[in-house]
Design a protein around this motif. Structure first.
Motif, PDB file in Angstrom:
ATOM      1  N   LEU A 268      95.434  89.358  13.567  1.00  0.00           N
ATOM      2  CA  LEU A 268      94.379  89.996  12.662  1.00  0.00           C
ATOM      3  C   LEU A 268      94.985  90.159  11.399  1.00  0.00           C
ATOM      4  CD1 LEU A 268      93.402  93.034  15.098  1.00  0.00           C
ATOM      5  CD2 LEU A 268      91.924  90.879  14.463  1.00  0.00           C
ATOM      6  N   GLY A 269      96.252  90.023  11.148  1.00  0.00           N
ATOM      7  CA  GLY A 269      96.970  90.075   9.769  1.00  0.00           C
ATOM      8  C   GLY A 269      96.386  88.758   9.103  1.00  0.00           C
ATOM      9  N   ARG A 270      96.603  87.740  10.051  1.00  0.00           N
ATOM     10  CA  ARG A 270      96.397  86.259   9.252  1.00  0.00           C
ATOM     11  C   ARG A 270      94.920  86.228   8.693  1.00  0.00           C
ATOM     12  NH1 ARG A 270     100.250  84.742  13.264  1.00  0.00           N
ATOM     13  NH2 ARG A 270      98.580  84.185  14.582  1.00  0.00           N
ATOM     14  N   ARG A 271      93.821  86.898   9.622  1.00  0.00           N
ATOM     15  CA  ARG A 271      92.410  86.943   9.388  1.00  0.00           C
ATOM     16  C   ARG A 271      92.198  87.677   8.133  1.00  0.00           C
ATOM     17  NH1 ARG A 271      89.642  88.055  15.044  1.00  0.00           N
ATOM     18  NH2 ARG A 271      90.745  86.327  15.927  1.00  0.00           N
ATOM     19  N   MET A 272      93.047  88.931   8.068  1.00  0.00           N
ATOM     20  CA  MET A 272      92.975  89.782   6.827  1.00  0.00           C
ATOM     21  C   MET A 272      93.401  89.294   5.517  1.00  0.00           C
ATOM     22  SD  MET A 272      94.856  93.577   6.776  1.00  0.00           S
ATOM     23  CE  MET A 272      94.209  94.078   8.161  1.00  0.00           C
ATOM     24  N   MET A 273      94.501  88.319   5.727  1.00  0.00           N
ATOM     25  CA  MET A 273      94.891  87.755   4.563  1.00  0.00           C
ATOM     26  C   MET A 273      93.719  86.853   4.004  1.00  0.00           C
ATOM     27  SD  MET A 273      97.916  88.539   3.683  1.00  0.00           S
ATOM     28  CE  MET A 273      98.713  87.503   2.584  1.00  0.00           C
ATOM     29  N   ARG A 274      93.245  85.916   4.988  1.00  0.00           N
ATOM     30  CA  ARG A 274      92.102  85.012   4.213  1.00  0.00           C
ATOM     31  C   ARG A 274      91.026  85.899   3.884  1.00  0.00           C
ATOM     32  NH1 ARG A 274      93.957  82.429   9.221  1.00  0.00           N
ATOM     33  NH2 ARG A 274      91.941  83.078  10.350  1.00  0.00           N
ATOM     34  N   ALA A 275      90.610  86.994   4.398  1.00  0.00           N
ATOM     35  CA  ALA A 275      89.408  87.484   4.482  1.00  0.00           C
ATOM     36  C   ALA A 275      89.242  88.638   3.293  1.00  0.00           C
ATOM     37  CB  ALA A 275      88.568  88.324   5.534  1.00  0.00           C
TER      38      ALA A 275
END
Length: 149
Positions: A72-79
């Motif tokens: 989720l953190g990686r998605r958060m970084m992208r989004a």
């Protein structure tokens, strides 16, 4: 270990009797948006079974929750493009173990001044000082983190 606790709001979310903007759910855990995020995208990952303290979780469950939190953190970084993503387990608020996944735009976001309020007797921490987000906004952020948008 009790699997549910009738008094626990997170157990009610797991059971589907309390609303949540769900980002992830699998056989062991679920993630949903924080009602009072410091920044868009802040969410938490909880075990499906009722466990009060994070330290009481079996190692494999704790590891799984961390893996989900990192994803989720990686998605958060992208989004949402925060500078960093922080992971906090403090154990206060709801007595059901949870990993907070926090988008960080500033080094003080983990211990945000947004939580500090002035009273007649001095300064105090007040988590309700951070405003609630609307369900529609939380649902939209959850959809972004899931990759729906």
């Amino acid at each position: 270990m009790k699997h549910t606790n009738a008094q626990c709001v997170f157990c009610a979310i797991v059971a589907g009797t309390s609303p949540a903007s769900v980002v992830h759910r699998d056989a062991q855990c679920m993630a949903f948006m924080n009602l009072r995020p410091l920044h868009r995208g802040e969410c938490m990952v909880i075990p499906l079974v009722h466990i009060d303290h994070f330290t009481d979780m079996p190692d494999d469950l704790a590891a799984h929750i961390m893996v989900v939190g990192r994803r989720l953190g990686r998605r958060m970084m992208r989004a949402f493009a925060p500078k960093r993503v922080g992971y906090v387990v403090h154990g206060f608020g709801v007595p059901h173990a949870h990993l907070n996944v926090v988008p960080l735009h500033d080094s003080s976001d983990i211990v945000s001044a947004k939580h500090i309020v002035s009273t007649d007797s001095g300064l105090r921490i007040a988590h309700d000082a951070v405003p609630l987000r609307t369900r529609a906004d939380l649902d939209a952020d959850a959809a972004v983190l899931r990759g729906d948008q």
